[in-house]
Each structure stands twice: as C-alpha cells, then as structure tokens.
Design an enzyme around this catalytic site. Structure first.
Site, PDB file in Angstrom:
ATOM      1  N   GLN A 202       0.807  -1.217   0.000  1.00  0.00           N
ATOM      2  CA  GLN A 202       0.000   0.000   0.000  1.00  0.00           C
ATOM      3  C   GLN A 202       0.844   1.273   0.000  1.00  0.00           C
ATOM      4  O   GLN A 202       0.287   2.376   0.032  1.00  0.00           O
ATOM      5  CB  GLN A 202      -0.924   0.008   1.223  1.00  0.00           C
ATOM      6  CG  GLN A 202      -1.928  -1.126   1.253  1.00  0.00           C
ATOM      7  CD  GLN A 202      -2.887  -1.094   0.077  1.00  0.00           C
ATOM      8  OE1 GLN A 202      -3.249  -0.044  -0.428  1.00  0.00           O
ATOM      9  NE2 GLN A 202      -3.290  -2.281  -0.370  1.00  0.00           N
ATOM     10  N   CYS A 366      -9.574  -8.363   3.907  1.00  0.00           N
ATOM     11  CA  CYS A 366      -8.539  -9.364   4.237  1.00  0.00           C
ATOM     12  C   CYS A 366      -7.730  -8.932   5.454  1.00  0.00           C
ATOM     13  O   CYS A 366      -6.515  -9.102   5.505  1.00  0.00           O
ATOM     14  CB  CYS A 366      -7.620  -9.624   3.048  1.00  0.00           C
ATOM     15  SG  CYS A 366      -8.434 -10.422   1.656  1.00  0.00           S
TER      16      CYS A 366
END
Length: 408
Positions: A202, A366
């Site tokens: 990310q 997740c």
C-alpha cells in the site's frame, strides 16, 4: 488538481466510461490501481514483437526478451534504491513474496524463537508466519493498536527480546490507511538481532521508498498496486540474507546443475525464480515505474495529501458516519468508514454507491483481526490514486447521502 496532474485521467482509458449509466468514480485503488495507456501498449507490444522465453535461448527473440526483463529488474532496483540488481526477486505478488521469505528463512530459525507481527496486518502477512510458527514451534506475538488505529509502540518494545527473530509489519495499513513508524520498528528490531520484512503493497504508489535508508532486510510489493499488471510481485532482500535462505520452489531456471544424486542452485536472483516467469508482466512493470517517475513523488504526495484532507473534511460533515483512524497522526491512500445505523452492513452501502457509478471496497479487506479489534464485521473503504479528483470525493459524499436516505 495540481497543474501537473490536471489531465492525468486521460492516460487511463478505463476511467473514461460509464458504469450503471453514470460516469465511473473509481475509489478502489487499494485493491488495484488502473493502468495507464503506456503500460497497456507495452504489454501488447511485447506479445506482438518479442514474445519468447527468457534466459534459455540463443535466438534473437529470446535474447531481446531477456534483455527487456533484466532492464526492468534494474529499474526496480533503482526505484527502491537497492544496492544490487540481484537483490530484486520477481514473484507473483506481495503474498507470494511473503510466503517465499517465510519458507526460505526457516533454516535460520530454531524452535522457541519468536515472530512479531501487528494487529494491522493483511492476512497475507499473518498466515505465512502462522505456518512457519507451526512448523518450527515458534511463538507469534502481535503488536496491539490503540483506538486511533495506531500501533502501541510501548507494547512493541515489551514484545522485543533476544528470542525475536522476525518482525513483519506493513508500511501502510490496507484497512485503515494508517502509516506505521517503520523506521523506528526496524532500528529496534535490529538491536535484538531480528530480521525485518516490510509489506509495502500500500506504500509504493504513494511515497518514495529507499530500502537502503530504511535498512529493511526485506521489502515486498505488487505491481498491480503501482499502475502495473496483475500477477507480478517484487521481493527485495539483502544479498547476504538471500544467500543464506533455501529456495522456495524447485524446478527449471533456479538450478545450476541437476543429477539424481544432488542438485546445486543458481546464483541470485534466479535461485528464487523457478519456472517460466510472467515475462510480459515483469517487463511492463518498468513502464509503470517510468510513468510514476514522469509525475514525480513530490507531485504525487502533494496531490494525494490534498485529496486525503478534502475527503476527511467532507466525509466528517456527514451525520451518523464513523470514520476509523480519523485522528491517526499519519494516514495515506485510504479512508475507512461506516454508517452508524443498526443492522446496516457495509456491503449495503457499497451496492448503492455502485449503482451511482462509484466503486469502493466493502467488507473486512482481508484484515479480519483489525475488524475484530474495533468490534465490526467490515468497513466501507475509499482509496485514492494519482487520478483521484475532488469531484470524485464530491460524488462519493452525494452517494453516501443517498444511501442514508435509502437505508434509514
């Protein structure tokens, strides 16, 4: 938008379309980013002109494909500021990279050692370490988070000991957008002799990463979250550690010599790249990185910080909205929230937003442990990229107001 990004959407063909008869507002970039035309054309060019297997042929196409793929490896090396190009291993993605490390590092770990992860991790940075802990009878410790979604660093200090052999944390949380203090985490881990793996999935599209400055032992990410193709990942590892690790998979390419009595392994990076790779994907990762470089991280950070501030300000004006990690000191790339109405699931809101042409992610992302920490089943996550505009945020806010009216 800033001047250098005002026409950026024109580089992304998928964004110029209608979904459910509405202009597409794509806010699911933490799941995957869209691809610029330069990346799409580069993959098409590969298959039209030099499609061939790499490292194995003396014919022209094989040589050209090999050169292109190794040039891409050098590009990734420079992108991360790795010391050597062979410290860059091509994988299938972040998950594959973490599994590679968790498997390959096993000979360096003994029974009774300890692993530290955090409450903010994606499942892909939890489950592989659970596998390793089960195989080697290790203790798995978890850094808790406070009500702002930030790691409680005093607890990290308490968990660290001379038994700690691996610390694995993300750079930026995919679920909350919280930026972790990885520099401090790495320094403290090294003081007790532990290896550190940073999940950068990310982070790499939002900020410049320098693995030498960080002194990370491993840094991993996926190409598809950096405007590149799916099925391609990167594992950076320090040369001396990679040399001491066992191969993750066996087969072609990763060998030096095979007999029925014994097999010896190829040098880095090929020791960890068994089988035919995703050649086209590996090659066009360079085009994605080149695209990012044409914009520059100064412009990217300036623009995305502006978008984040605008999104927080406007979302916080909505009644009955809960924004997670709203008061965290550093966030980047994503905002997670819920509507504070009884019996409303995040997917209900996501469905209504989709009918307005607005793509967000709903659910646990997740990252079920962090959802459990906040006592929720999931969130609505809006995540941003270089092509996200304030107009996109305005449409999101309008869509949420509509969802409120429909779901009350």
């Amino acid at each position: 938008m800033t001047e250098d990004l005002k026409d950026i959407k024109n580089h992304f063909p998928i964004l110029n379309q209608f979904v459910n008869d509405r202009p597409l507002v794509y806010l699911d970039n933490a799941a995957t980013t869209q691809k610029p035309i330069s990346v799409i054309q580069a993959e098409e060019k590969y298959y039209k002109t030099i499609n061939s297997n790499v490292h194995r042929g003396i014919h022209t196409l094989s040589q050209l494909a090999t050169v292109e793929m190794e040039e891409s490896r050098k590009c990734v090396q420079q992108f991360l500021n790795a010391k050597k190009n062979y410290e860059i291993i091509f994988t299938k993605g972040t998950t594959d990279s973490i599994n590679l490390v968790a498997s390959g590092i096993e000979p360096l770990i003994k029974e009774g050692d300890e692993i530290i992860i955090s409450n903010l991790e994606h499942h892909s940075n939890i489950v592989p370490w659970q596998f390793l802990a089960e195989r080697k009878n290790l203790k798995l410790n978890v850094i808790p988070v406070d009500d702002n979604g930030e790691l409680i660093m005093d607890e990290y200090d308490r968990l660290l000991s001379n038994k700690t052999k691996i610390v694995a944390v993300n750079h930026i949380s995919n679920a909350l957008g919280v930026v972790n203090p990885i520099e401090d985490i790495i320094i403290k881990a090294h003081k007790v002799g532990a290896y550190v793996l940073i999940d950068g999935a990310q982070a790499v599209s939002h900020r410049k990463v320098d693995v030498q400055a960080l002194n990370a032992d491993f840094y991993v990410f996926s190409a598809h979250k950096l405007y590149g193709p799916t099925g391609v990942g990167v594992l950076y590892g320090k040369e001396e550690i990679l040399e001491s690790m066992k191969p993750y998979q066996g087969g072609g390419e990763m060998i030096k010599e095979v007999t029925f009595e014994k097999t010896t392994y190829a040098d880095l990076p090929f020791k960890f790249e068994a089988g035919t790779p995703n050649i086209a994907g590996n090659i066009v990762l360079k085009n994605a990185i080149d695209f990012v470089h044409t914009i520059g991280f100064k412009s990217i950070v300036r623009h995305e910080d502006d978008i984040m501030k605008y999104a927080k300000e406007n979302l916080s004006q909505i009644d009955n909205i809960i924004i997670y990690a709203q008061n965290a000191q550093h966030t980047s790339g994503a905002i997670s929230f819920n509507l504070n109405f009884e019996n409303i699931h995040s997917s209900d809101v996501g469905f209504i937003l989709d009918k307005q042409g607005i793509a967000v992610r709903t659910g646990h992302h997740c990252a079920q442990p962090i959802m459990k920490r906040f006592g929720i089943k999931g969130t609505i996550r809006a995540s941003f990229a270089i092509y996200t505009t304030k107009e996109d945020i305005d449409q999101l806010v309008k869509g949420i107001y509509l969802a409120q009216k429909m779901l009350k």
